[in-house]
Design a protein around this motif. Structure first.
Motif, PDB file in Angstrom:
ATOM      1  N   ASP A 133      65.240  30.179  27.090  1.00 51.33           N
ATOM      2  CA  ASP A 133      64.116  29.607  27.831  1.00 51.33           C
ATOM      3  C   ASP A 133      63.014  30.633  28.063  1.00 51.33           C
ATOM      4  O   ASP A 133      61.825  30.303  28.002  1.00 51.33           O
ATOM      5  N   LEU A 134      63.385  31.889  28.317  1.00 51.82           N
ATOM      6  CA  LEU A 134      62.369  32.937  28.478  1.00 51.82           C
ATOM      7  C   LEU A 134      61.584  33.134  27.186  1.00 51.82           C
ATOM      8  O   LEU A 134      60.348  33.260  27.216  1.00 51.82           O
ATOM      9  N   ILE A 135      62.278  33.149  26.073  1.00 58.58           N
ATOM     10  CA  ILE A 135      61.605  33.279  24.778  1.00 58.58           C
ATOM     11  C   ILE A 135      60.696  32.076  24.552  1.00 58.58           C
ATOM     12  O   ILE A 135      59.571  32.208  24.065  1.00 58.58           O
ATOM     13  N   ARG A 136      61.159  30.906  24.935  1.00 64.02           N
ATOM     14  CA  ARG A 136      60.353  29.695  24.760  1.00 64.02           C
ATOM     15  C   ARG A 136      59.031  29.796  25.518  1.00 64.02           C
ATOM     16  O   ARG A 136      57.976  29.434  25.007  1.00 64.02           O
ATOM     17  N   VAL A 137      59.074  30.289  26.757  1.00 64.20           N
ATOM     18  CA  VAL A 137      57.847  30.450  27.535  1.00 64.20           C
ATOM     19  C   VAL A 137      56.970  31.529  26.907  1.00 64.20           C
ATOM     20  O   VAL A 137      55.764  31.337  26.724  1.00 64.20           O
ATOM     21  N   ARG A 138      57.560  32.659  26.568  1.00 64.57           N
ATOM     22  CA  ARG A 138      56.787  33.797  26.030  1.00 64.57           C
ATOM     23  C   ARG A 138      56.112  33.487  24.701  1.00 64.57           C
ATOM     24  O   ARG A 138      55.088  34.067  24.389  1.00 64.57           O
ATOM     25  N   THR A 139      56.701  32.600  23.924  1.00 64.37           N
ATOM     26  CA  THR A 139      56.146  32.315  22.597  1.00 64.37           C
ATOM     27  C   THR A 139      55.412  30.980  22.526  1.00 64.37           C
ATOM     28  O   THR A 139      54.938  30.608  21.445  1.00 64.37           O
ATOM     29  N   TYR A 140      55.295  30.276  23.631  1.00 65.20           N
ATOM     30  CA  TYR A 140      54.634  28.976  23.607  1.00 65.20           C
ATOM     31  C   TYR A 140      53.154  29.169  23.263  1.00 65.20           C
ATOM     32  O   TYR A 140      52.454  29.953  23.918  1.00 65.20           O
ATOM     33  N   PRO A 141      52.664  28.506  22.234  1.00 67.91           N
ATOM     34  CA  PRO A 141      51.313  28.789  21.739  1.00 67.91           C
ATOM     35  C   PRO A 141      50.182  28.458  22.713  1.00 67.91           C
ATOM     36  O   PRO A 141      49.080  28.988  22.570  1.00 67.91           O
ATOM     37  N   TYR A 142      50.434  27.618  23.709  1.00 66.52           N
ATOM     38  CA  TYR A 142      49.383  27.245  24.649  1.00 66.52           C
ATOM     39  C   TYR A 142      49.359  28.128  25.893  1.00 66.52           C
ATOM     40  O   TYR A 142      48.527  27.915  26.782  1.00 66.52           O
ATOM     41  N   LEU A 143      50.249  29.103  25.962  1.00 65.72           N
ATOM     42  CA  LEU A 143      50.253  30.043  27.089  1.00 65.72           C
ATOM     43  C   LEU A 143      49.756  31.398  26.606  1.00 65.72           C
ATOM     44  O   LEU A 143      50.090  31.823  25.499  1.00 65.72           O
ATOM     45  N   PRO A 144      48.981  32.098  27.425  1.00 64.98           N
ATOM     46  CA  PRO A 144      48.419  33.385  26.996  1.00 64.98           C
ATOM     47  C   PRO A 144      49.483  34.478  26.861  1.00 64.98           C
ATOM     48  O   PRO A 144      50.466  34.505  27.610  1.00 64.98           O
ATOM     49  N   GLU A 145      49.275  35.377  25.914  1.00 64.54           N
ATOM     50  CA  GLU A 145      50.211  36.474  25.696  1.00 64.54           C
ATOM     51  C   GLU A 145      50.291  37.407  26.892  1.00 64.54           C
ATOM     52  O   GLU A 145      51.316  38.029  27.131  1.00 64.54           O
ATOM     53  N   ARG A 146      49.223  37.536  27.662  1.00 60.44           N
ATOM     54  CA  ARG A 146      49.170  38.449  28.814  1.00 60.44           C
ATOM     55  C   ARG A 146      50.044  37.986  29.984  1.00 60.44           C
ATOM     56  O   ARG A 146      50.276  38.702  30.938  1.00 60.44           O
ATOM     57  N   LEU A 147      50.557  36.783  29.912  1.00 58.50           N
ATOM     58  CA  LEU A 147      51.335  36.194  30.981  1.00 58.50           C
ATOM     59  C   LEU A 147      52.622  36.986  31.231  1.00 58.50           C
ATOM     60  O   LEU A 147      53.372  37.275  30.299  1.00 58.50           O
ATOM     61  N   ALA A 148      52.883  37.352  32.466  1.00 56.92           N
ATOM     62  CA  ALA A 148      54.138  38.022  32.819  1.00 56.92           C
ATOM     63  C   ALA A 148      55.219  36.952  32.958  1.00 56.92           C
ATOM     64  O   ALA A 148      55.049  35.988  33.698  1.00 56.92           O
ATOM     65  N   VAL A 149      56.332  37.124  32.221  1.00 62.77           N
ATOM     66  CA  VAL A 149      57.425  36.158  32.236  1.00 62.77           C
ATOM     67  C   VAL A 149      58.717  36.910  32.522  1.00 62.77           C
ATOM     68  O   VAL A 149      59.029  37.894  31.860  1.00 62.77           O
ATOM     69  N   GLY A 150      59.439  36.457  33.536  1.00 60.25           N
ATOM     70  CA  GLY A 150      60.697  37.107  33.879  1.00 60.25           C
ATOM     71  C   GLY A 150      61.773  36.095  34.185  1.00 60.25           C
ATOM     72  O   GLY A 150      61.496  34.920  34.435  1.00 60.25           O
ATOM     73  N   GLY A 151      63.006  36.572  34.191  1.00 58.16           N
ATOM     74  CA  GLY A 151      64.136  35.709  34.488  1.00 58.16           C
ATOM     75  C   GLY A 151      65.103  36.383  35.435  1.00 58.16           C
ATOM     76  O   GLY A 151      65.252  37.607  35.418  1.00 58.16           O
ATOM     77  N   ALA A 152      65.743  35.591  36.262  1.00 58.15           N
ATOM     78  CA  ALA A 152      66.758  36.095  37.178  1.00 58.15           C
ATOM     79  C   ALA A 152      67.682  34.947  37.553  1.00 58.15           C
ATOM     80  O   ALA A 152      67.248  33.799  37.631  1.00 58.15           O
ATOM     81  N   VAL A 153      68.932  35.269  37.780  1.00 58.54           N
ATOM     82  CA  VAL A 153      69.905  34.275  38.235  1.00 58.54           C
ATOM     83  C   VAL A 153      70.067  34.454  39.741  1.00 58.54           C
ATOM     84  O   VAL A 153      70.292  35.569  40.226  1.00 58.54           O
TER      85      VAL A 153
END
Length: 166
Positions: A133-153
């Motif tokens: 899911d993190l990869i999906r957000v990071r590589t989604y073409p409609y979201l900017p590359e500069r976006l900070a994306v993190g994950g935690a349980v």
């Protein structure tokens, strides 16, 4: 709307008597969007030290990054001030204890409802699902590359976050 909702309508009446958030704009004041589970043990604002207006909270079964979550994140980023996204599933999640097929069978057996046309997005391996899911957000073409994306349980038994790196 009465009867089954009397308790929540009474609570809302009390809440509205001291309502103090009319000045909020709808933008995420702290620039954060959180994708988490619908589990009622999770208080996303409280556990992250946030208040009303600070973040956009997206909830679904299993904290999965679905197509609808991605659509909502695009709106949050471009229209509502979000510049960082935290994907936050949790321990002891019902969606991590079954497969889609098992959930379909259970609902059919217990309630006589055929749900096979639905995808429940269960997570037999929570760690790999979160990473995917993190990869999906990071590589989604409609979201900017500069976006900070993190994950935690989030641990529902201790209240602690356990960061996950890719």
């Amino acid at each position: 709307m009465t009867g089954a909702f009397d308790d929540v309508l009474a609570a809302n009446h009390d809440y509205s008597q001291t309502f103090e958030y009319s000045g909020l704009t709808g933008r995420a004041a702290r620039g954060l969007a959180v994708v988490t589970c619908m589990d009622s043990r999770i208080d996303p604002l409280g556990l992250l030290g946030l208040g009303a207006g600070d973040a956009k909270i997206l909830r679904n079964a299993g904290a999965r990054v679905t197509d609808d979550v991605l659509r909502t994140l695009v709106l949050a980023v471009y229209l509502l001030g979000v510049d960082r996204i935290l994907v936050m599933p949790h321990t002891d999640c019902r969606m991590a204890k079954s497969t889609d097929e098992e959930v379909h069978e259970l609902i059919n057996r217990e309630f006589g409802m055929d749900t096979r046309s639905l995808e429940f997005h269960t997570v037999p391996n929570q760690d790999s699902a979160l990473r995917r899911d993190l990869i999906r957000v990071r590589t989604y073409p409609y979201l900017p590359e500069r976006l900070a994306v993190g994950g935690a349980v989030y641990d529902v038994h201790t209240g602690k976050l356990m960061p996950v790196d890719l």
